[in-house]
Design a protein around this motif. Structure first.
Motif, mmCIF file in Angstrom:
data_model
loop_
_atom_site.group_PDB
_atom_site.id
_atom_site.type_symbol
_atom_site.label_atom_id
_atom_site.label_comp_id
_atom_site.label_asym_id
_atom_site.label_seq_id
_atom_site.Cartn_x
_atom_site.Cartn_y
_atom_site.Cartn_z
ATOM 1 N N ILE A 1 1.001 -1.512 0.107
ATOM 2 C CA ILE A 1 0.123 -0.069 -0.138
ATOM 3 C C ILE A 1 1.045 1.512 0.352
ATOM 4 O O ILE A 1 1.690 1.295 0.587
ATOM 5 N N LEU A 2 0.421 2.535 -0.797
ATOM 6 C CA LEU A 2 1.167 3.612 -1.383
ATOM 7 C C LEU A 2 0.276 4.427 -0.667
ATOM 8 O O LEU A 2 -0.229 5.399 -1.403
ATOM 9 N N PRO A 3 0.372 4.630 0.846
ATOM 10 C CA PRO A 3 -0.563 6.482 0.898
ATOM 11 C C PRO A 3 0.343 7.597 -0.101
ATOM 12 O O PRO A 3 1.061 7.610 0.024
ATOM 13 N N THR A 4 -1.259 7.741 -0.708
ATOM 14 C CA THR A 4 -0.773 9.137 -0.728
ATOM 15 C C THR A 4 -1.240 10.948 -0.282
ATOM 16 O O THR A 4 -2.257 10.924 -0.578
ATOM 17 N N GLY A 5 -0.384 12.157 -0.165
ATOM 18 C CA GLY A 5 -1.299 12.931 0.934
ATOM 19 C C GLY A 5 -0.566 13.981 0.028
ATOM 20 O O GLY A 5 -0.509 14.346 -0.791
ATOM 21 N N ALA A 6 -0.525 14.646 1.341
ATOM 22 C CA ALA A 6 -1.108 16.552 0.675
ATOM 23 C C ALA A 6 -0.104 17.273 2.472
ATOM 24 O O ALA A 6 0.524 16.765 3.076
ATOM 25 N N THR A 7 1.114 18.184 2.425
ATOM 26 C CA THR A 7 1.306 19.437 3.229
ATOM 27 C C THR A 7 0.998 20.384 2.452
ATOM 28 O O THR A 7 0.746 21.171 1.554
ATOM 29 N N GLU A 8 -0.169 20.640 3.131
ATOM 30 C CA GLU A 8 -1.149 22.158 2.955
ATOM 31 C C GLU A 8 -2.422 22.632 3.976
ATOM 32 O O GLU A 8 -1.859 22.151 5.184
ATOM 33 N N ALA A 9 -2.266 23.755 3.841
ATOM 34 C CA ALA A 9 -2.798 24.300 5.452
ATOM 35 C C ALA A 9 -4.540 23.616 4.874
ATOM 36 O O ALA A 9 -5.306 22.950 4.198
ATOM 37 N N HIS A 10 -4.384 23.573 6.637
ATOM 38 C CA HIS A 10 -6.347 22.756 6.930
ATOM 39 C C HIS A 10 -6.751 23.898 7.681
ATOM 40 O O HIS A 10 -7.593 23.465 8.843
ATOM 41 N N GLY A 11 -6.404 24.650 7.794
ATOM 42 C CA GLY A 11 -7.752 25.972 8.538
ATOM 43 C C GLY A 11 -6.401 26.363 10.141
ATOM 44 O O GLY A 11 -5.559 26.060 10.486
ATOM 45 N N PRO B 1 0.305 29.627 4.169
ATOM 46 C CA PRO B 1 1.031 29.722 4.661
ATOM 47 C C PRO B 1 1.329 27.868 5.090
ATOM 48 O O PRO B 1 -0.038 26.540 5.750
ATOM 49 N N GLY B 2 2.511 26.902 4.898
ATOM 50 C CA GLY B 2 2.566 25.759 4.928
ATOM 51 C C GLY B 2 2.350 25.327 4.061
ATOM 52 O O GLY B 2 2.821 23.889 4.443
ATOM 53 N N THR B 3 1.944 25.773 2.798
ATOM 54 C CA THR B 3 1.522 24.473 1.444
ATOM 55 C C THR B 3 2.883 24.450 0.901
ATOM 56 O O THR B 3 2.970 25.789 -0.049
ATOM 57 N N ILE B 4 3.188 23.935 0.373
ATOM 58 C CA ILE B 4 4.224 23.132 -0.284
ATOM 59 C C ILE B 4 3.228 21.955 -1.663
ATOM 60 O O ILE B 4 2.980 20.593 -0.829
ATOM 61 N N SER B 5 3.339 22.203 -2.521
ATOM 62 C CA SER B 5 2.123 21.776 -3.685
ATOM 63 C C SER B 5 3.414 20.976 -4.819
ATOM 64 O O SER B 5 4.349 22.373 -5.500
ATOM 65 N N LEU B 6 3.136 20.620 -5.273
ATOM 66 C CA LEU B 6 3.937 19.835 -6.894
ATOM 67 C C LEU B 6 3.118 20.353 -7.616
ATOM 68 O O LEU B 6 1.657 20.166 -7.432
ATOM 69 N N SER B 7 3.584 20.481 -9.075
ATOM 70 C CA SER B 7 2.871 20.724 -9.855
ATOM 71 C C SER B 7 1.622 18.910 -10.573
ATOM 72 O O SER B 7 2.428 17.876 -10.083
ATOM 73 N N ILE B 8 1.035 19.395 -11.329
ATOM 74 C CA ILE B 8 0.473 17.961 -11.663
ATOM 75 C C ILE B 8 1.229 16.965 -12.504
ATOM 76 O O ILE B 8 1.466 16.151 -12.672
ATOM 77 N N HIS C 1 -10.736 33.783 3.865
ATOM 78 C CA HIS C 1 -10.643 32.490 3.725
ATOM 79 C C HIS C 1 -9.631 31.818 4.504
ATOM 80 O O HIS C 1 -8.480 32.279 5.174
ATOM 81 N N ALA C 2 -9.925 30.629 5.469
ATOM 82 C CA ALA C 2 -9.933 30.252 6.684
ATOM 83 C C ALA C 2 -8.949 28.698 5.987
ATOM 84 O O ALA C 2 -8.867 28.121 7.048
ATOM 85 N N ALA C 3 -9.337 28.647 4.858
ATOM 86 C CA ALA C 3 -8.733 27.307 4.022
ATOM 87 C C ALA C 3 -9.666 26.036 4.458
ATOM 88 O O ALA C 3 -8.955 24.929 4.733
ATOM 89 N N ILE C 4 -10.752 26.362 4.699
ATOM 90 C CA ILE C 4 -11.778 25.319 5.076
ATOM 91 C C ILE C 4 -12.898 25.495 4.314
ATOM 92 O O ILE C 4 -13.432 25.975 3.573
ATOM 93 N N PHE C 5 -12.991 24.148 3.832
ATOM 94 C CA PHE C 5 -14.575 23.406 3.476
ATOM 95 C C PHE C 5 -15.111 22.573 3.705
ATOM 96 O O PHE C 5 -14.842 21.523 4.655
ATOM 97 N N GLY C 6 -16.180 23.103 4.394
ATOM 98 C CA GLY C 6 -17.231 22.606 5.458
ATOM 99 C C GLY C 6 -17.404 23.148 6.673
ATOM 100 O O GLY C 6 -16.870 24.249 6.808
ATOM 101 N N ASP C 7 -17.350 21.963 7.753
ATOM 102 C CA ASP C 7 -18.005 22.365 8.892
ATOM 103 C C ASP C 7 -17.119 21.637 9.879
ATOM 104 O O ASP C 7 -17.786 20.767 10.360
ATOM 105 N N PRO C 8 -16.228 22.514 10.402
ATOM 106 C CA PRO C 8 -15.661 21.480 11.795
ATOM 107 C C PRO C 8 -16.382 21.971 12.935
ATOM 108 O O PRO C 8 -15.427 20.599 13.417
ATOM 109 N N THR C 9 -16.942 22.671 13.327
ATOM 110 C CA THR C 9 -17.139 22.528 14.294
ATOM 111 C C THR C 9 -18.241 21.309 14.774
ATOM 112 O O THR C 9 -18.708 21.192 15.957
ATOM 113 N N LEU C 10 -18.782 20.425 13.776
ATOM 114 C CA LEU C 10 -19.455 19.114 14.499
ATOM 115 C C LEU C 10 -18.420 19.013 14.423
ATOM 116 O O LEU C 10 -19.068 16.519 14.494
ATOM 117 N N ALA C 11 -17.463 18.214 14.455
ATOM 118 C CA ALA C 11 -16.389 17.147 14.628
ATOM 119 C C ALA C 11 -16.929 17.010 15.586
ATOM 120 O O ALA C 11 -16.698 17.245 16.985
#
Length: 259
Positions: free
Chosen positions: A24-34, A77-84, A218-228
């Motif tokens: 299994i090869l996990p693929t993730g990211a390093t990016e802002a999450h709010g 800040p904190g986001t490190i992206s690769l091009s596609i 913008h807070a780099a959030i898509f959705g509603d984290p308050t219900l977590a």
């Protein structure tokens, strides 16, 4: 037994290959999450699920890919992206190395939504380039996908509330690493439901517009984290792993040779 390649010797990996274990090869990211979640969220979640899945299907876990397609949040800040193209070339090389050393089933387990379609293309490319010399299967799936309907039935947020830094991801982090979650920092942040969702049925059309910017509030959030909640996160994780284990226990290729 040890399942993480990072902690195994070359001889132990070779024995696992000889025993026909999948990798299994996990693929993730390093990016802002709010303001409330760490930048390694996607990588941690894919890697965490990979470890649990490996136990269920008797597989190994390769070191996770921590950089992905994160252009959406590159102004934060904190986001490190690769091009596609760079991301796909890198992922192809990693996958090809695993296949060439003898693994006959590679599972690319994604944790960052924008990686998903790129991973599918790489999975096809690996088979196209290597099946003449290697009898290999390559699977590509985002870890939440097989359990999407069940997770959707468990949610508290409305459709569009499970996207990024949301009810789903914040619950996952609260269940596994509560010490790195800072829910109190959501006070005053702008967020809410969006036009897509990780698990709810939505229109399949992809429409992209101007990317979010911190200077616009913008807070780099898509959705509603308050219900977590941590309790919900534990249920989400168990549901995800059960669905993935069933998927790979009953796996059938999308196409295959007929004799």
């Amino acid at each position: 037994m040890e399942r993480r390649m990072s902690f195994m010797t070359q001889m132990e990996v070779g024995e696992a290959i000889a025993a026909k274990k999948a990798v299994i090869l996990p693929t993730g990211a390093t990016e802002a999450h709010g303001p409330h979640m760490p930048t390694d969220t996607d990588t941690h979640q894919a890697d965490h699920i990979a470890g649990l899945l490996a136990e269920r299907i008797d597989a190994l876990v390769a070191p996770p890919v921590a950089y992905g397609i994160s252009k959406t949040f590159e102004f934060f800040p904190g986001t490190i992206s690769l091009s596609i193209p760079t991301y796909q070339a890198m992922l192809f090389e990693v996958g090809a190395a695993l296949i060439r050393q003898g693994f006959d089933h590679l599972i690319i387990l994604n944790g960052n939504r924008p990686n998903g379609t790129a991973n599918d293309a790489v999975a096809r490319h690996l088979v196209d380039e290597l099946d003449a010399s290697h009898n290999v299967k390559v699977s590509a799936v985002s870890y939440w996908e097989p359990a999407a309907a069940k997770i959707n039935a468990l949610r508290k947020s409305v459709p569009g509330g499970m996207g990024h830094g949301c009810e789903f991801e914040a619950s996952f982090q609260l269940a596994t690493r509560p010490n790195v979650v800072k829910m109190e920092r959501l006070a005053g942040a702008y967020y809410g439901p969006v036009g897509w969702d990780l698990v709810a049925p939505t229109n399949p059309t992809r429409t992209y517009s101007r990317r979010p910017r911190p200077e616009a509030g913008h807070a780099a959030i898509f959705g509603d984290p308050t219900l977590a909640s941590a309790e919900a996160g534990k249920v989400f994780i168990d549901t995800v792993v059960d669905a993935l284990a069933e998927t790979f226990t009953k796996l059938q290729a999308s196409y295959e040779e007929r004799r």
